[in-house]
Design an enzyme around this catalytic site. Sequence first.
Site, mmCIF file in Angstrom:
data_model
loop_
_atom_site.group_PDB
_atom_site.id
_atom_site.type_symbol
_atom_site.label_atom_id
_atom_site.label_comp_id
_atom_site.label_asym_id
_atom_site.label_seq_id
_atom_site.Cartn_x
_atom_site.Cartn_y
_atom_site.Cartn_z
ATOM 1 N N ASN A 93 -1.993 36.447 -25.896
ATOM 2 C CA ASN A 93 -1.588 36.464 -24.491
ATOM 3 C C ASN A 93 -1.367 37.872 -23.933
ATOM 4 O O ASN A 93 -1.138 38.026 -22.734
ATOM 5 C CB ASN A 93 -0.330 35.604 -24.281
ATOM 6 C CG ASN A 93 -0.668 34.119 -24.295
ATOM 7 O OD1 ASN A 93 -1.842 33.748 -24.339
ATOM 8 N ND2 ASN A 93 0.354 33.281 -24.270
ATOM 9 N N ARG B 206 -7.862 28.212 -19.126
ATOM 10 C CA ARG B 206 -7.076 28.371 -17.907
ATOM 11 C C ARG B 206 -6.818 29.843 -17.562
ATOM 12 O O ARG B 206 -6.754 30.228 -16.398
ATOM 13 C CB ARG B 206 -5.747 27.632 -18.090
ATOM 14 C CG ARG B 206 -4.940 27.587 -16.843
ATOM 15 C CD ARG B 206 -3.571 27.023 -17.048
ATOM 16 N NE ARG B 206 -2.650 27.728 -16.177
ATOM 17 C CZ ARG B 206 -2.501 27.477 -14.892
ATOM 18 N NH1 ARG B 206 -3.171 26.512 -14.327
ATOM 19 N NH2 ARG B 206 -1.664 28.181 -14.165
ATOM 20 N N CYS C 169 -4.640 20.374 -17.301
ATOM 21 C CA CYS C 169 -4.618 20.760 -18.695
ATOM 22 C C CYS C 169 -3.649 19.862 -19.425
ATOM 23 O O CYS C 169 -2.786 19.239 -18.806
ATOM 24 C CB CYS C 169 -4.269 22.235 -18.798
ATOM 25 S SG CYS C 169 -2.806 22.648 -19.655
ATOM 26 N N ARG D 49 0.047 22.492 -14.089
ATOM 27 C CA ARG D 49 -0.168 23.933 -14.052
ATOM 28 C C ARG D 49 -0.919 24.408 -12.805
ATOM 29 O O ARG D 49 -2.056 24.874 -12.883
ATOM 30 C CB ARG D 49 -0.878 24.400 -15.317
ATOM 31 C CG ARG D 49 -0.087 24.074 -16.561
ATOM 32 C CD ARG D 49 -0.729 24.578 -17.803
ATOM 33 N NE ARG D 49 -0.385 25.961 -18.098
ATOM 34 C CZ ARG D 49 -0.701 26.574 -19.214
ATOM 35 N NH1 ARG D 49 -1.374 25.939 -20.135
ATOM 36 N NH2 ARG D 49 -0.368 27.827 -19.422
ATOM 37 N N PRO D 50 -0.302 24.314 -11.652
ATOM 38 C CA PRO D 50 -0.977 24.753 -10.430
ATOM 39 C C PRO D 50 -1.119 26.276 -10.358
ATOM 40 O O PRO D 50 -0.580 26.991 -11.206
ATOM 41 C CB PRO D 50 -0.031 24.265 -9.330
ATOM 42 C CG PRO D 50 1.279 24.078 -9.979
ATOM 43 C CD PRO D 50 1.057 23.830 -11.426
ATOM 44 N N ASP E 110 -0.644 27.887 -7.194
ATOM 45 C CA ASP E 110 -0.157 28.242 -5.855
ATOM 46 C C ASP E 110 0.574 29.585 -5.798
ATOM 47 O O ASP E 110 0.441 30.339 -4.833
ATOM 48 C CB ASP E 110 0.727 27.114 -5.288
ATOM 49 C CG ASP E 110 1.819 26.682 -6.243
ATOM 50 O OD1 ASP E 110 1.593 26.738 -7.471
ATOM 51 O OD2 ASP E 110 2.911 26.281 -5.790
ATOM 52 N N ASP F 198 6.125 27.914 -25.924
ATOM 53 C CA ASP F 198 5.015 27.902 -26.876
ATOM 54 C C ASP F 198 5.474 27.757 -28.330
ATOM 55 O O ASP F 198 4.647 27.697 -29.239
ATOM 56 C CB ASP F 198 4.197 29.206 -26.749
ATOM 57 C CG ASP F 198 3.327 29.202 -25.503
ATOM 58 O OD1 ASP F 198 3.262 28.170 -24.820
ATOM 59 O OD2 ASP F 198 2.692 30.244 -25.219
ATOM 60 N N ARG G 238 -8.227 28.423 -30.649
ATOM 61 C CA ARG G 238 -8.084 29.180 -29.404
ATOM 62 C C ARG G 238 -7.117 30.341 -29.572
ATOM 63 O O ARG G 238 -7.229 31.347 -28.869
ATOM 64 C CB ARG G 238 -7.537 28.274 -28.290
ATOM 65 C CG ARG G 238 -8.543 27.361 -27.649
ATOM 66 C CD ARG G 238 -7.898 26.649 -26.494
ATOM 67 N NE ARG G 238 -7.075 27.582 -25.737
ATOM 68 C CZ ARG G 238 -6.025 27.246 -24.993
ATOM 69 N NH1 ARG G 238 -5.677 25.992 -24.874
ATOM 70 N NH2 ARG G 238 -5.333 28.149 -24.360
HETATM 71 C C1 UD1 Z 1 1.674 31.697 -19.791
HETATM 72 C C2 UD1 Z 1 1.119 31.677 -21.187
HETATM 73 C C3 UD1 Z 1 1.416 30.339 -21.857
HETATM 74 C C4 UD1 Z 1 2.922 30.050 -21.800
HETATM 75 C C5 UD1 Z 1 3.455 30.196 -20.376
HETATM 76 C C6 UD1 Z 1 4.957 30.092 -20.295
HETATM 77 C C7 UD1 Z 1 -0.818 33.137 -21.027
HETATM 78 C C8 UD1 Z 1 -2.295 33.248 -20.995
HETATM 79 N N1 UD1 Z 1 -0.320 31.897 -21.110
HETATM 80 O O1 UD1 Z 1 1.021 30.681 -19.035
HETATM 81 O O2 UD1 Z 1 0.991 30.407 -23.205
HETATM 82 O O3 UD1 Z 1 3.158 28.748 -22.244
HETATM 83 O O4 UD1 Z 1 3.081 31.478 -19.827
HETATM 84 O O5 UD1 Z 1 5.552 31.061 -21.097
HETATM 85 O O6 UD1 Z 1 -0.114 34.126 -21.001
HETATM 86 N N2 UD1 Z 1 3.560 27.450 -11.928
HETATM 87 C C9 UD1 Z 1 3.389 26.919 -10.645
HETATM 88 N N3 UD1 Z 1 2.475 27.519 -9.832
HETATM 89 C C10 UD1 Z 1 1.737 28.602 -10.226
HETATM 90 C C11 UD1 Z 1 1.919 29.133 -11.523
HETATM 91 C C12 UD1 Z 1 2.855 28.531 -12.356
HETATM 92 O O7 UD1 Z 1 4.033 25.947 -10.280
HETATM 93 O O8 UD1 Z 1 0.931 29.103 -9.430
HETATM 94 C C13 UD1 Z 1 4.574 26.827 -12.824
HETATM 95 C C14 UD1 Z 1 3.937 26.200 -14.064
HETATM 96 O O9 UD1 Z 1 3.490 24.885 -13.796
HETATM 97 C C15 UD1 Z 1 5.093 26.241 -15.041
HETATM 98 C C16 UD1 Z 1 5.815 27.542 -14.679
HETATM 99 O O10 UD1 Z 1 5.385 27.863 -13.358
HETATM 100 O O11 UD1 Z 1 5.970 25.171 -14.830
HETATM 101 C C17 UD1 Z 1 5.529 28.710 -15.587
HETATM 102 O O12 UD1 Z 1 4.168 28.862 -15.819
HETATM 103 P P1 UD1 Z 1 3.503 30.291 -16.035
HETATM 104 O O13 UD1 Z 1 4.513 31.291 -16.462
HETATM 105 O O14 UD1 Z 1 2.676 30.601 -14.849
HETATM 106 O O15 UD1 Z 1 2.538 29.988 -17.247
HETATM 107 P P2 UD1 Z 1 1.127 30.638 -17.456
HETATM 108 O O16 UD1 Z 1 1.161 32.023 -16.928
HETATM 109 O O17 UD1 Z 1 0.067 29.704 -16.996
#
Ligand code: UD1
Length: 423
Positions: free
Chosen positions: A26, A95, A119, A124-125, A127, A309, A401
Amino acid sequence: MENIKRYLIRGGKPLKGEVRVSGAKNASLPAISATLLAKGLYKLKNVPKVRDVFVMLNILEYLGAKWAFDKETLKIDTSTISKTEIPYELAHQMRASILFLGALAGGLGEGRVPLPGGCAIGKRPVDFHLKGLSLLGAEVSLDHGDLVIKAKKLRGTTIILDFPSVTTTENLLMASVLSEGETIIKNAAKEPEVVFLGEMLKKMGAEIKGLGEDTIYVKGKKKLKPVEMEVIPDRIEAGTFIVIPGLFEEGEIIVKNIPFHYLETPLQKLTEIGLRVERIDKEVLKVKKKGSLKNTQIFTSPFPGFPTDLQPQFAVLLTQAQGISVINETLFENRFLYVFELNRMGAEIKVENRTAIIKGPTPLEGSPVRATDLRAGAALVLAGLCAKNTTTVYNVELIERGYENLIEKLKNLGAEIVLETGG
Ligand code: UD1
């Protein structure tokens, strides 16, 4: 058969010995996309050779870059980048391809990135990503399932994130380092992988303050330059190994290249559960079982909280602890699918909404099981190591992965595990 690649594990055999943690997946993924911010030759050391990394590199290659591994060093040359549109066939595999959105906007002023689909661990939006990029002045629209971004002129501004999202913070860092004026990102993610990307951008010439804190300040620059970086160790891989001694009577393991600083919360949990955790050198950890394990409660939360994770791997450990343990998953709504597989192996876990209630200790019995996502897959491997008789883990592509040489590393610790392909 829909998926025929599988791990066969003959469990119940105590593991012992030394294992070395690889570079962080990551941290590598945003670092690879950041090479779009300045054309030229990059050298990234310690990038793990895992599936997600290769997907990212294939996308970069499609855009016109060249890359090659020279032993432990990944060389990427982005001087020949000629495209800004990523095809669905490449992007849908992962993703984290969303990380190209910020890099294309910041580095090339435009891009087309397929919207990541649903996923296995939840909706996992994206926005937050779109809102932040729009605030910087980008125009983002949806066209036939692709996010199309136009960012001819990005201007620094204040962005307050609704949640400290990891990849959103990374995308906004990449989009803002080449924008005009100052960008302030409030409620930013503090994960070590975000800090690593920030350090890479600083080395490239960016001016960034507040990395690892709630608020990050970025002063836009006109131009950046390519760099050499060494990727930080993978705290999630490390966190997977440290669970192993708890699965066996008199279990003991030495883990090298441990990122102590990033692993404080899981290590504290391990101690609470009753394992002996000893730092025996700068980056070397010994974990030892001393008597029976105790139940505990785990809340997942953003760094420095307990990482989501690692909750599936700790759930396996807690099936071997005395009493009732509870795991509250606060980040992703669908991250307990693996529980049904563990219960087929004899675990007694109940899931109510975002809470798993684990009754222990329960002996585990080898069974055919199916990985539902990357970390769930790793947890099933741990369960297979602990269980009597043979466990077959299907869907191992998901595990590949993010875990480098998992089979070889476990075999070195004495595990009986083989990869089988074919019908
Ligand atoms: C990253 C990690 C993933 C880890 C996660 C949380 C990478 C490539 N992946 O994923 O392994 O499990 O952090 O530590 O680094 N959310 C929204 N809208 C958005 C973006 C996020 O609602 O636009 C929500 C997600 O649904 C979730 C929360 O925010 O509930 C945190 O997600 P986020 O920190 O964005 O996870 P990733 O960056 O996708």
